[in-house]
Design a protein around this motif. Structure first.
Motif, PDB file in Angstrom:
ATOM      1  N   LYS A 542       0.848  -1.197   0.000  1.00  0.00           N
ATOM      2  CA  LYS A 542       0.000   0.000   0.000  1.00  0.00           C
ATOM      3  C   LYS A 542       0.877   1.238   0.000  1.00  0.00           C
ATOM      4  N   SER A 543       0.511   2.191  -0.821  1.00  0.00           N
ATOM      5  CA  SER A 543       1.271   3.432  -0.929  1.00  0.00           C
ATOM      6  C   SER A 543       0.543   4.560  -0.230  1.00  0.00           C
ATOM      7  N   LEU A 544       1.316   5.455   0.376  1.00  0.00           N
ATOM      8  CA  LEU A 544       0.726   6.583   1.088  1.00  0.00           C
ATOM      9  C   LEU A 544       0.076   7.568   0.125  1.00  0.00           C
ATOM     10  N   ASN A 545       0.650   7.721  -1.056  1.00  0.00           N
ATOM     11  CA  ASN A 545       0.120   8.634  -2.082  1.00  0.00           C
ATOM     12  C   ASN A 545       0.045   7.909  -3.422  1.00  0.00           C
ATOM     13  N   PRO A 546      -0.957   7.048  -3.622  1.00  0.00           N
ATOM     14  CA  PRO A 546      -1.014   6.231  -4.847  1.00  0.00           C
ATOM     15  C   PRO A 546      -1.150   7.046  -6.124  1.00  0.00           C
ATOM     16  N   ASP A 547      -1.697   8.268  -6.055  1.00  0.00           N
ATOM     17  CA  ASP A 547      -1.859   9.081  -7.260  1.00  0.00           C
ATOM     18  C   ASP A 547      -0.518   9.487  -7.871  1.00  0.00           C
ATOM     19  N   VAL A 548       0.512   9.608  -7.017  1.00  0.00           N
ATOM     20  CA  VAL A 548       1.814  10.014  -7.536  1.00  0.00           C
ATOM     21  C   VAL A 548       2.369   8.943  -8.471  1.00  0.00           C
ATOM     22  N   GLU A 549       2.366   7.692  -8.042  1.00  0.00           N
ATOM     23  CA  GLU A 549       2.859   6.605  -8.883  1.00  0.00           C
ATOM     24  C   GLU A 549       2.024   6.485 -10.160  1.00  0.00           C
ATOM     25  N   LYS A 550       0.719   6.634 -10.031  1.00  0.00           N
ATOM     26  CA  LYS A 550      -0.161   6.562 -11.204  1.00  0.00           C
ATOM     27  C   LYS A 550       0.175   7.665 -12.205  1.00  0.00           C
ATOM     28  N   THR A 551       0.417   8.869 -11.708  1.00  0.00           N
ATOM     29  CA  THR A 551       0.722  10.007 -12.580  1.00  0.00           C
ATOM     30  C   THR A 551       2.076   9.822 -13.260  1.00  0.00           C
ATOM     31  N   VAL A 552       3.085   9.419 -12.478  1.00  0.00           N
ATOM     32  CA  VAL A 552       4.429   9.250 -13.036  1.00  0.00           C
ATOM     33  C   VAL A 552       4.429   8.164 -14.098  1.00  0.00           C
ATOM     34  N   ASN A 553       3.773   7.051 -13.839  1.00  0.00           N
ATOM     35  CA  ASN A 553       3.732   5.963 -14.823  1.00  0.00           C
ATOM     36  C   ASN A 553       3.011   6.384 -16.099  1.00  0.00           C
ATOM     37  N   ALA A 554       1.945   7.177 -15.968  1.00  0.00           N
ATOM     38  CA  ALA A 554       1.248   7.677 -17.157  1.00  0.00           C
ATOM     39  C   ALA A 554       2.137   8.616 -17.956  1.00  0.00           C
ATOM     40  N   PHE A 555       2.899   9.455 -17.258  1.00  0.00           N
ATOM     41  CA  PHE A 555       3.833  10.368 -17.934  1.00  0.00           C
ATOM     42  C   PHE A 555       4.914   9.578 -18.673  1.00  0.00           C
ATOM     43  N   LEU A 556       5.443   8.552 -18.032  1.00  0.00           N
ATOM     44  CA  LEU A 556       6.484   7.739 -18.663  1.00  0.00           C
ATOM     45  C   LEU A 556       5.959   7.026 -19.895  1.00  0.00           C
ATOM     46  N   ALA A 558       3.504   7.916 -21.842  1.00  0.00           N
ATOM     47  CA  ALA A 558       3.214   8.866 -22.920  1.00  0.00           C
ATOM     48  C   ALA A 558       4.488   9.444 -23.527  1.00  0.00           C
ATOM     49  N   SER A 559       5.527   9.596 -22.724  1.00  0.00           N
ATOM     50  CA  SER A 559       6.748  10.273 -23.190  1.00  0.00           C
ATOM     51  C   SER A 559       7.801   9.312 -23.723  1.00  0.00           C
ATOM     52  N   GLY A 560       7.742   8.043 -23.348  1.00  0.00           N
ATOM     53  CA  GLY A 560       8.784   7.106 -23.745  1.00  0.00           C
ATOM     54  C   GLY A 560      10.045   7.211 -22.910  1.00  0.00           C
ATOM     55  N   LEU A 561      10.001   7.953 -21.812  1.00  0.00           N
ATOM     56  CA  LEU A 561      11.150   8.090 -20.923  1.00  0.00           C
ATOM     57  C   LEU A 561      11.138   6.981 -19.875  1.00  0.00           C
ATOM     58  N   LYS A 562      12.198   6.910 -19.072  1.00  0.00           N
ATOM     59  CA  LYS A 562      12.322   5.872 -18.058  1.00  0.00           C
ATOM     60  C   LYS A 562      12.760   6.478 -16.733  1.00  0.00           C
ATOM     61  N   ILE A 563      12.409   5.788 -15.640  1.00  0.00           N
ATOM     62  CA  ILE A 563      12.947   6.158 -14.331  1.00  0.00           C
ATOM     63  C   ILE A 563      14.438   5.841 -14.330  1.00  0.00           C
ATOM     64  N   TYR A 564      15.245   6.841 -14.091  1.00  0.00           N
ATOM     65  CA  TYR A 564      16.696   6.652 -14.116  1.00  0.00           C
ATOM     66  C   TYR A 564      17.228   6.252 -12.742  1.00  0.00           C
ATOM     67  N   PRO A 581      12.842  15.481 -26.220  1.00  0.00           N
ATOM     68  CA  PRO A 581      11.735  16.398 -25.932  1.00  0.00           C
ATOM     69  C   PRO A 581      10.432  15.645 -25.701  1.00  0.00           C
ATOM     70  N   VAL A 582       9.589  16.218 -24.856  1.00  0.00           N
ATOM     71  CA  VAL A 582       8.250  15.682 -24.598  1.00  0.00           C
ATOM     72  C   VAL A 582       7.247  16.616 -25.254  1.00  0.00           C
ATOM     73  N   PHE A 583       6.450  16.090 -26.177  1.00  0.00           N
ATOM     74  CA  PHE A 583       5.503  16.908 -26.927  1.00  0.00           C
ATOM     75  C   PHE A 583       4.127  16.845 -26.259  1.00  0.00           C
ATOM     76  N   TRP A 584       3.557  18.003 -26.056  1.00  0.00           N
ATOM     77  CA  TRP A 584       2.237  18.058 -25.446  1.00  0.00           C
ATOM     78  C   TRP A 584       1.552  19.340 -25.886  1.00  0.00           C
ATOM     79  N   PHE A 585       0.237  19.392 -25.688  1.00  0.00           N
ATOM     80  CA  PHE A 585      -0.554  20.564 -26.092  1.00  0.00           C
ATOM     81  C   PHE A 585      -1.007  21.308 -24.851  1.00  0.00           C
TER      82      PHE A 585
END
Length: 586
Positions: A542-556, A558-564, A581-585
């Motif tokens: 269980k995570s204290l802030n599950p939205d953070v992991e959800k947001t980061v994974n969605a960003f990764l 969409a962008s094709g980047l990785k956790i370094y 570069p990360v392209f967004w509108f």
């Protein structure tokens, strides 16, 4: 042929002379076309369906271009050795360029323009990495893998990068993510003339000697683009003490007693017996020319310039050779200037791990398709290099200390009273932007998510101002993160640390804005990625802030980047390297 056979049989049965004539025309046309194909010069480095149009000068007769082209070629023993007088080189081409004939069917294009570079460039580091790419899309894909492995394995490059390429390759790079990855390494471009024939490419590999900045470096590492970086590339420069005086350092590829007469790779018109005896006495070994290190002093530069002329001389006389490998081996070996000591290189790697090796070179036999190399290198990258990410640090303090360097421009979103801001300040940034709203009742916690402190916004702001009153590089922004980040100039930050609003929508907007404000190769960091169980050394259920992991994974995704990297406090921090570069509108 099946069609021709059928039509011939039918013609004989019908005694149709017109059909027989048609079949004869087809056969003659095919044979003529096949003969023309066989005469065409070999150009494996081109992927275009047709070669580029040749200059009008090519249409002139070869006798007009070189009156003595029919003169008898020199015997094999004419190859110079250190004890022989300097060879009589052919006259240099006129400044405007010319086409030099290389025998009955091969012409080497002498370019009409000199190499081009950015005259405003000033070296930032003492070391240089030079990589070539010539015209091919497959070659560009190999370079992309090479650069990606550098960014994966070298968090803070302490070297400049020089990409030597022709105009078609530069156009291809501009249309791809590779442009951003090269920008992440602050790569410079040395634009060389467009090669036409295969020998143009092999001689063009040594155009870097014409770059005027070359002699300002202490060490230079030249690598072909079919190389993967298996460890921190900075260590390659630290591993070897090199002397100048024209010496070249490489990896051993064979012993001359086996190879000096058995293959054209090292046997350019064969070595003399005296050459062989002298090299054997000094322990000189044949070396791989795809990875070279050297001290770029004036003696070395002169050696390369003379070797280039010498290469052209023998190419014009159709002396058998194996690309540039035989030439550079012969030139430096017979002068006892080569040292095959680069032990941190693995030649002909297989599909297994190579601990202790920094460079893996997928060198292969002449003519091996680049697509085959790409498949092998890509498979190795995904199997053995990418799984080493993310790098694991014991805490977020250790993570920022390992990834951030002095004189960076850093922003922190959600600073509160500045406890972690003090850690960022210890990295000696050029500028540190601290962003928080400071409205209503604010709260802050430590890296583990505990010790929660609640204070009115005005009081927290006053504590922050008092804390950094004597730090002129600190800029405090009393605003929400979206407005504060938007006010910063694009690509002005080296790193941003997000520890503000943890809701999906707001955090996603923070990450997208950060991707526009951070320079290529910079860092997007954040807190509360997931909860880490230090007892089991695993991610907690269980995570204290599950939205953070959800947001980061969605960003990764969409962008094709990785956790370094991750900082393994109880509330884990993350670091994403902006490799493109990360392209967004908006």
């Amino acid at each position: 042929f099946f069609f021709v056979a059928c039509e011939t049989h039918r013609a004989r049965a019908m005694q149709d002379r017109y059909v027989l004539v048609l079949v004869g025309v087809i056969i003659i046309t095919f044979l003529t076309f096949h003969q023309e194909i066989c005469k065409a010069p070999f150009m494996p480095h081109l992927t275009d369906p047709e070669p580029p149009p040749l200059p009008p000068m090519l249409m002139q007769s070869k006798r007009q271009l070189l009156p003595d082209m029919d003169a008898e070629a020199p015997p094999a023993t004419d190859v110079p050795s250190p004890t022989d007088p300097a060879p009589q080189l052919p006259p240099d081409p006129p400044p405007t360029g010319a086409l030099l004939p290389l025998g009955p069917s091969l012409l080497l294009y002498k370019p009409t323009t000199a190499p081009m570079w950015d005259p405003t460039f000033v070296p930032r580091w003492q070391h240089l990495v030079s990589i070539p790419i010539m015209r091919s899309r497959h070659s560009m894909r190999l370079l992309d893998l090479c650069i990606t492995s550098i960014l994966y394995m070298t968090p803070y490059p302490k070297f400049d990068v020089l990409i030597m390429l022709d105009p078609p390759s530069r156009a291809l790079i501009r249309k791809s993510f590779l442009e951003g990855r090269l920008e992440a390494l602050n790569a410079q471009y040395l634009m060389v003339p467009d090669p036409i024939y295969v020998d143009d490419f092999y001689t063009g590999k040594y155009w870097w000697v014409d770059w005027p900045m070359l002699t300002q470096y202490k060490k230079v590492l030249y690598i072909d683009n079919d190389v993967l970086i298996n460890a921190d590339l900075n260590d390659m420069f630290d591993a070897y003490d090199m002397e100048g005086g024209g010496h070249i350092y490489a990896a051993q590829e064979g012993e001359f007693w086996r190879m000096w007469k058995s293959t054209p790779m090292f046997g350019l018109t064969w070595y003399k017996k005296t050459d062989y005896d002298r090299m054997n006495a000094k322990g000189i070994q044949s070396f791989n020319a795809g990875i070279l290190m050297f001290v770029p002093d004036q003696i070395f530069v002169t050696n390369i310039l003379e070797m280039r002329k010498w290469m052209l001389k023998w190419m014009e006389r159709e002396i058998p050779h194996f690309t540039d490998q035989s030439f550079v081996n012969h030139w430096f070996n017979t002068r006892l200037l080569s040292k095959s000591i680069l032990h941190k290189i693995q030649l002909f790697p297989e599909h297994r791990s190579y601990p202790g090796k920094i460079l893996l070179h997928w060198c292969a036999s002449f003519g091996t398709p680049a697509s085959v190399k790409y498949d092998k290198m890509s498979s190795y990258l995904t199997t053995f290099i990418e799984p080493r990410l993310p790098k694991r640090y014991a805490s977020r303090d250790a993570m920022v200390a390992g990834l951030l360097r002095p004189q960076m421009v850093i922003a922190e979103v959600g600073c509160f009273t500045g406890n972690f801001s003090q850690v960022l300040l210890e990295t000696q940034p050029k500028e540190l932007h601290l962003i928080d709203w400071f409205k209503g009742q604010g709260s802050g916690s430590d890296a583990d998510g505990g010790t929660v402190v609640k204070l009115p916004g005005d009081q927290a702001l006053q504590m922050l101002q008092d804390r950094f009153a004597s730090s002129p590089q600190v800029n405090i922004h009393r605003n929400n993160s979206l407005h504060a980040l938007a006010a910063l100039q694009d690509r002005s930050l080296d790193a941003v640390y997000l520890d503000g609003d943890r809701g999906y929508d707001w955090l996603m907007q923070d990450m997208l804005l950060a991707s526009a404000k951070v320079k290529p190769g910079g860092w997007i960091m954040g807190h509360d990625f997931y909860t880490y169980d230090r007892v089991t050394n695993k991610k907690a259920e269980k995570s204290l802030n599950p939205d953070v992991e959800k947001t980061v994974n969605a960003f990764l995704q969409a962008s094709g980047l990785k956790i370094y990297a991750v900082g393994l406090d109880k509330q884990t921090s993350f670091a994403i390297r902006l490799m493109h570069p990360v392209f967004w509108f908006k």
